[in-house]
Design a protein around this motif. Structure first.
Motif, PDB file in Angstrom:
ATOM      1  N   GLY A 121      -4.976  16.271   8.010  1.00 37.17           N
ATOM      2  CA  GLY A 121      -5.544  16.054   9.343  1.00 37.17           C
ATOM      3  C   GLY A 121      -4.529  15.822  10.445  1.00 37.17           C
ATOM      4  N   ALA A 126       0.837  -1.209   0.000  1.00 38.47           N
ATOM      5  CA  ALA A 126       0.000   0.000   0.000  1.00 38.47           C
ATOM      6  C   ALA A 126       0.872   1.260   0.000  1.00 38.47           C
ATOM      7  CB  ALA A 126      -0.922  -0.004   1.209  1.00 38.47           C
ATOM      8  N   ALA A 135       2.385   7.060   1.202  1.00 37.05           N
ATOM      9  CA  ALA A 135       1.456   7.693   0.250  1.00 37.05           C
ATOM     10  C   ALA A 135       0.197   8.206   0.938  1.00 37.05           C
ATOM     11  CB  ALA A 135       1.101   6.707  -0.860  1.00 37.05           C
ATOM     12  N   GLY A 136       0.304   8.504   2.234  1.00 39.97           N
ATOM     13  CA  GLY A 136      -0.828   9.122   2.930  1.00 39.97           C
ATOM     14  C   GLY A 136      -1.463   8.193   3.929  1.00 39.97           C
ATOM     15  N   ALA A 137      -2.522   8.695   4.557  1.00 39.26           N
ATOM     16  CA  ALA A 137      -3.301   7.836   5.442  1.00 39.26           C
ATOM     17  C   ALA A 137      -3.966   6.770   4.582  1.00 39.26           C
ATOM     18  CB  ALA A 137      -4.349   8.666   6.170  1.00 39.26           C
ATOM     19  N   ASP A 138      -4.250   5.615   5.193  1.00 42.15           N
ATOM     20  CA  ASP A 138      -4.822   4.501   4.431  1.00 42.15           C
ATOM     21  C   ASP A 138      -6.277   4.813   4.079  1.00 42.15           C
ATOM     22  OD1 ASP A 138      -6.078   2.026   3.681  1.00 42.15           O
ATOM     23  OD2 ASP A 138      -4.267   1.036   4.425  1.00 42.15           O
ATOM     24  N   ILE A 139      -6.489   5.062   2.791  1.00 51.81           N
ATOM     25  CA  ILE A 139      -7.824   5.491   2.337  1.00 51.81           C
ATOM     26  C   ILE A 139      -8.842   4.370   2.533  1.00 51.81           C
ATOM     27  CG2 ILE A 139      -9.137   6.407   0.369  1.00 51.81           C
ATOM     28  CD1 ILE A 139      -6.393   7.525  -0.692  1.00 51.81           C
ATOM     29  N   GLY A 181      -0.902  12.339   4.739  1.00 49.62           N
ATOM     30  CA  GLY A 181      -0.353  12.022   6.061  1.00 49.62           C
ATOM     31  C   GLY A 181       1.132  11.670   5.994  1.00 49.62           C
ATOM     32  N   ILE A 190      -8.442   9.828  15.160  1.00 49.27           N
ATOM     33  CA  ILE A 190      -7.465   8.983  14.477  1.00 49.27           C
ATOM     34  C   ILE A 190      -6.144   9.704  14.196  1.00 49.27           C
ATOM     35  CG2 ILE A 190      -8.702   7.010  13.498  1.00 49.27           C
ATOM     36  CD1 ILE A 190      -9.196   8.565  11.011  1.00 49.27           C
ATOM     37  N   GLU A 234       2.866  14.911   6.095  1.00 47.78           N
ATOM     38  CA  GLU A 234       2.684  15.442   7.457  1.00 47.78           C
ATOM     39  C   GLU A 234       3.586  14.726   8.460  1.00 47.78           C
ATOM     40  OE1 GLU A 234      -1.680  14.834   6.806  1.00 47.78           O
ATOM     41  OE2 GLU A 234      -1.786  16.693   7.941  1.00 47.78           O
ATOM     42  N   LYS A 245      10.297   3.780  -3.431  1.00 55.14           N
ATOM     43  CA  LYS A 245       9.145   4.336  -4.165  1.00 55.14           C
ATOM     44  C   LYS A 245       8.282   5.258  -3.301  1.00 55.14           C
ATOM     45  CE  LYS A 245       5.221   3.505  -7.091  1.00 55.14           C
ATOM     46  NZ  LYS A 245       4.351   2.646  -7.854  1.00 55.14           N
TER      47      LYS A 245
HETATM   48  N1  CO8 Z   1      -4.236   4.439   1.067  1.00 58.11           N
HETATM   49  C1  CO8 Z   1      -4.453   3.142   0.773  1.00 58.11           C
HETATM   50  N2  CO8 Z   1      -3.854   2.488  -0.270  1.00 58.11           N
HETATM   51  C2  CO8 Z   1      -3.004   3.199  -1.024  1.00 58.11           C
HETATM   52  C3  CO8 Z   1      -2.727   4.569  -0.779  1.00 58.11           C
HETATM   53  C4  CO8 Z   1      -3.388   5.187   0.320  1.00 58.11           C
HETATM   54  N3  CO8 Z   1      -3.171   6.461   0.664  1.00 58.11           N
HETATM   55  N4  CO8 Z   1      -1.857   5.001  -1.716  1.00 58.11           N
HETATM   56  C5  CO8 Z   1      -1.583   3.942  -2.508  1.00 58.11           C
HETATM   57  N5  CO8 Z   1      -2.276   2.851  -2.086  1.00 58.11           N
HETATM   58  C6  CO8 Z   1      -2.278   1.505  -2.690  1.00 58.11           C
HETATM   59  C7  CO8 Z   1      -3.093   1.477  -3.970  1.00 58.11           C
HETATM   60  O1  CO8 Z   1      -4.462   1.350  -3.683  1.00 58.11           O
HETATM   61  C8  CO8 Z   1      -2.484   0.282  -4.658  1.00 58.11           C
HETATM   62  O2  CO8 Z   1      -3.038  -0.877  -4.088  1.00 58.11           O
HETATM   63  P1  CO8 Z   1      -3.687  -2.027  -5.046  1.00 58.11           P
HETATM   64  O3  CO8 Z   1      -2.521  -2.517  -5.862  1.00 58.11           O
HETATM   65  O4  CO8 Z   1      -4.211  -3.026  -4.070  1.00 58.11           O
HETATM   66  O5  CO8 Z   1      -4.705  -1.339  -5.879  1.00 58.11           O
HETATM   67  C9  CO8 Z   1      -1.023   0.326  -4.237  1.00 58.11           C
HETATM   68  O6  CO8 Z   1      -0.971   1.148  -3.071  1.00 58.11           O
HETATM   69  C10 CO8 Z   1      -0.123   0.948  -5.298  1.00 58.11           C
HETATM   70  O7  CO8 Z   1      -0.640   2.222  -5.615  1.00 58.11           O
HETATM   71  P2  CO8 Z   1      -0.924   2.683  -7.140  1.00 58.11           P
HETATM   72  O8  CO8 Z   1      -1.259   1.513  -7.998  1.00 58.11           O
HETATM   73  O9  CO8 Z   1      -1.930   3.789  -7.086  1.00 58.11           O
HETATM   74  O10 CO8 Z   1       0.520   3.232  -7.518  1.00 58.11           O
HETATM   75  P3  CO8 Z   1       0.869   4.345  -8.592  1.00 58.11           P
HETATM   76  O11 CO8 Z   1       2.350   4.306  -8.756  1.00 58.11           O
HETATM   77  O12 CO8 Z   1       0.035   4.215  -9.817  1.00 58.11           O
HETATM   78  O13 CO8 Z   1       0.438   5.744  -7.909  1.00 58.11           O
HETATM   79  C11 CO8 Z   1       0.305   7.335  -6.089  1.00 58.11           C
HETATM   80  C12 CO8 Z   1       1.112   6.203  -6.758  1.00 58.11           C
HETATM   81  C13 CO8 Z   1       0.300   8.579  -6.987  1.00 58.11           C
HETATM   82  C14 CO8 Z   1       0.987   7.647  -4.771  1.00 58.11           C
HETATM   83  C15 CO8 Z   1      -1.148   6.861  -5.846  1.00 58.11           C
HETATM   84  O14 CO8 Z   1      -1.121   5.608  -5.196  1.00 58.11           O
HETATM   85  C16 CO8 Z   1      -1.982   7.783  -5.020  1.00 58.11           C
HETATM   86  O15 CO8 Z   1      -2.443   8.812  -5.512  1.00 58.11           O
HETATM   87  N6  CO8 Z   1      -2.211   7.449  -3.724  1.00 58.11           N
HETATM   88  C17 CO8 Z   1      -3.061   8.215  -2.826  1.00 58.11           C
HETATM   89  C18 CO8 Z   1      -2.381   9.500  -2.397  1.00 58.11           C
HETATM   90  C19 CO8 Z   1      -3.305  10.274  -1.491  1.00 58.11           C
HETATM   91  O16 CO8 Z   1      -4.371  10.724  -1.867  1.00 58.11           O
HETATM   92  N7  CO8 Z   1      -2.884  10.475  -0.231  1.00 58.11           N
HETATM   93  C20 CO8 Z   1      -3.631  11.204   0.765  1.00 58.11           C
HETATM   94  C21 CO8 Z   1      -4.458  10.250   1.584  1.00 58.11           C
HETATM   95  S1  CO8 Z   1      -5.538  11.074   2.738  1.00 58.11           S
HETATM   96  C22 CO8 Z   1      -4.516  11.518   3.983  1.00 58.11           C
HETATM   97  O17 CO8 Z   1      -3.341  11.258   4.000  1.00 58.11           O
HETATM   98  C23 CO8 Z   1      -5.138  12.263   5.131  1.00 58.11           C
HETATM   99  C24 CO8 Z   1      -4.113  12.596   6.210  1.00 58.11           C
HETATM  100  C25 CO8 Z   1      -4.783  13.024   7.467  1.00 58.11           C
HETATM  101  C26 CO8 Z   1      -5.090  11.826   8.327  1.00 58.11           C
HETATM  102  C27 CO8 Z   1      -5.788  12.225   9.565  1.00 58.11           C
HETATM  103  C28 CO8 Z   1      -6.263  11.025  10.343  1.00 58.11           C
HETATM  104  C29 CO8 Z   1      -6.670   9.879   9.504  1.00 58.11           C
END
Ligand code: CO8
Length: 258
Positions: free
Chosen positions: A140, A24, A63-67, A109, A83, A112, A59
């Motif tokens: 957050g 992830a 990549a952030g909090a677990d969506i 996250g 959380i 952050e 890599k």
């Molecule tokens: N959460 C869960 N799974 C994730 C996350 C995430 N943030 N990022 C990547 N993954 C997973 C993907 O779902 C994928 O899993 P699967 O193969 O099972 O589908 C695996 O990791 C690989 O990711 P990609 O296939 O998407 O890889 P790419 O190289 O194509 O893309 C990116 C890489 C650009 C990083 C892309 O994965 C992406 O955009 N990720 C999300 C980034 C994001 O939006 N982050 C912010 C999340 S929200 C947050 O952080 C809030 C913080 C505040 C928290 C406060 C308390 C909770």
């Protein structure tokens, strides 16, 4: 203690903590954040550790909090669980310095978490961003506050409102990171930097960390007063006597953390 979502290696007074959820991209879930808070507290207590390096994979730092984990939650749940609030507070309460060594993505996250460390060294492939806006939320765990203090309102606002990523060169230019190094050299460079810190007198190290952090938490007048008292207090240590004597005698100091 054994952890499932991270590894800890200790060598030469430096603890290297690696986030390890490759499936992830090191997304921060509650298990990882709980383990990280525990691992940093454990390193803080361990006499064999003087400095901590926190890293991810090539890599992704994270990549952030677990969506997946948070997508279905209600307001009441995220409010009651607070959380990551307690975990990030525990991590920032660590008295020993924490260097974030960022390679690849440090998003949401992840960005952050890196900013909650004492300073960030990054690889030339690093990408920082606060893309929460694309998910219908905002940062957050400190992003709106810390990024703004690091890079100023204009850039921080643009990043939070558009979700665009910042590359390593821009991150260095704007003061988000202390230095950029080639990706292959990131860990050796972070460990060498940590080792340099570990060789200093640790009372002065802890005091310097505390004083610099005051710059973010108080007025200039109060911060300067805090620094002055801390400087004066260090004259009660043997390390101050040793450090200054060594300089005058043209030799290396032997600090004993007293
Ligand atoms: N959460 C869960 N799974 C994730 C996350 C995430 N943030 N990022 C990547 N993954 C997973 C993907 O779902 C994928 O899993 P699967 O193969 O099972 O589908 C695996 O990791 C690989 O990711 P990609 O296939 O998407 O890889 P790419 O190289 O194509 O893309 C990116 C890489 C650009 C990083 C892309 O994965 C992406 O955009 N990720 C999300 C980034 C994001 O939006 N982050 C912010 C999340 S929200 C947050 O952080 C809030 C913080 C505040 C928290 C406060 C308390 C909770």
């Amino acid at each position: 203690m054994a952890y499932q979502t991270l590894t800890v290696e200790i060598d030469d007074y430096v603890a290297l903590i690696r986030l390890n959820r490759p499936e992830a991209l090191n997304a921060l879930n509650s298990q990882l954040m709980g383990e990280l808070a525990e691992a940093t507290a454990e390193a803080d207590r361990n006499e064999k550790v003087r400095c901590i390096v926190l890293t991810g994979s090539e890599k992704a730092f994270a990549a952030g909090a677990d969506i997946k984990e948070m997508s279905g939650k209600s307001f009441v749940e995220v409010y009651n669980e607070n959380i990551f609030g307690d975990e990030i507070d525990r991590i920032t309460a660590t008295r020993k310095p924490i260097i974030a060594a960022v390679s690849g993505y440090a998003l949401g996250g992840g960005c952050e978490l890196a900013m909650a460390c004492d300073f960030i060294l990054c690889a030339d492939n690093a990408k920082f961003g606060q893309p929460e806006i694309n998910l219908g939320v905002i940062a957050g765990i400190g992003g709106t506050q810390r990024l703004t203090r690091f890079v100023g309102k204009s850039k921080s606002m643009e990043m939070h409102l558009t979700g665009r990523f910042m590359d390593a060169a821009e991150a260095e230019r704007s003061g988000l990171v202390s230095r950029v190094v080639p990706a292959a050299k990131l860990i050796p460079e972070a460990l060498a930097t940590a080792k340099k810190i570990a060789e200093k007198g640790q009372i002065a190290v802890a005091t310097a960390k505390e004083a610099v952090n005051r710059a973010y938490e108080t007025t200039l007048r109060e911060g300067v007063l805090f620094e002055r008292r801390s400087f004066q207090a260090l004259f009660a240590t043997e390390d101050q006597k040793e450090g200054m004597a060594a300089f005058l005698e043209k030799r290396e100091p032997q600090f004993r953390d007293r």
